[in-house]
Design an enzyme around this catalytic site. Structure first.
Site, short mmCIF file in Angstrom:
data_model
loop_
_atom_site.label_atom_id
_atom_site.label_comp_id
_atom_site.label_asym_id
_atom_site.label_seq_id
_atom_site.Cartn_x
_atom_site.Cartn_y
_atom_site.Cartn_z
N GLU A 124 54.29 40.62 -43.94
CA GLU A 124 55.59 41.07 -44.44
C GLU A 124 55.40 42.28 -45.34
O GLU A 124 54.51 42.28 -46.21
CB GLU A 124 56.30 39.95 -45.21
CG GLU A 124 57.70 40.33 -45.61
CD GLU A 124 58.49 39.17 -46.17
OE1 GLU A 124 59.55 38.87 -45.61
OE2 GLU A 124 58.04 38.58 -47.17
N ASP A 174 56.25 30.18 -50.17
CA ASP A 174 55.37 31.26 -49.68
C ASP A 174 54.87 30.96 -48.27
O ASP A 174 54.82 31.85 -47.41
CB ASP A 174 54.20 31.48 -50.65
CG ASP A 174 54.68 31.90 -52.02
OD1 ASP A 174 55.32 32.96 -52.11
OD2 ASP A 174 54.44 31.16 -52.99
N ASP A 211 52.37 36.35 -46.08
CA ASP A 211 53.34 36.77 -47.09
C ASP A 211 52.56 37.09 -48.36
O ASP A 211 52.21 36.19 -49.12
CB ASP A 211 54.37 35.66 -47.34
CG ASP A 211 55.39 36.04 -48.39
OD1 ASP A 211 55.76 37.23 -48.47
OD2 ASP A 211 55.83 35.14 -49.14
#
Length: 174
Positions: A67, A139, A7
């Site tokens: 992502e 996160d 991420d």
């Protein structure tokens, strides 16, 4: 298959490694790479790259999933996020890993069942899908969700290929 989910973020890049064996998922490791906001951009990017290189070497994933980012209202923030995302894509590619990318709505749908899920729902499902794990930060939870999404998509792709191979006619001779 061991999968690392990533991420990207300039302040904090989440990472999570899972093991996918058939339909069974298990937690391997997770964490957050933090950069010093007082450092120049180049040094912050290097921090992320160096940390990811070490994490990949230590945990030996076989695939990476990242992502995708959305466009921010602030053009400067969007540009910086794009730069850190490039580093996050580069590190696993340098290690020879296949790298998949998933939109946030794809990740939410794979983990929760709806692309409109909120972060709390995603994090709750990560804890449910990876029993016994105590996730240390949003996160890292997001990164684990990306890895879970990739595991689900990879399993589906394997089933589709197997079904296609089974349905293909066998030709003998001409």
């Amino acid at each position: 298959m061991r999968i690392i989910g990533l991420d990207p973020g300039l302040r904090a890049t989440g990472w999570g490694v899972i093991l996918a064996e058939g339909n069974r998922l298990s937690h391997v490791a997770h964490g957050t790479i933090r950069t010093n906001p007082d450092d120049e951009l180049a040094w912050r990017l290097r921090t992320v790259h160096d940390a990811l290189t070490e994490i990949i070497a230590e945990w030996q994933p076989q695939a990476a999933a990242v992502e995708e980012t959305f466009v921010n209202k602030n053009p400067s923030s969007t540009l910086k996020l794009g730069q850190v995302r490039g580093v996050v894509l580069l590190a696993p590619a340098q290690a020879g890993l296949p790298v998949a990318e998933y939109a946030p709505t794809e990740v939410k749908k794979a983990v929760v069942g709806t692309g409109a899920a909120d972060k709390d729902q995603v994090h709750a499902m990560v804890r449910r899908l990876l029993p016994g794990v105590t996730v240390t930060g949003a996160d890292a939870a997001d990164a684990l969700a990306v890895a879970i999404c990739h595991a689900h998509n990879a399993a589906t792709a394997r089933r589709v290929l197997a079904a296609a191979a089974k349905a293909a006619p066998v030709r003998i001779g001409r």
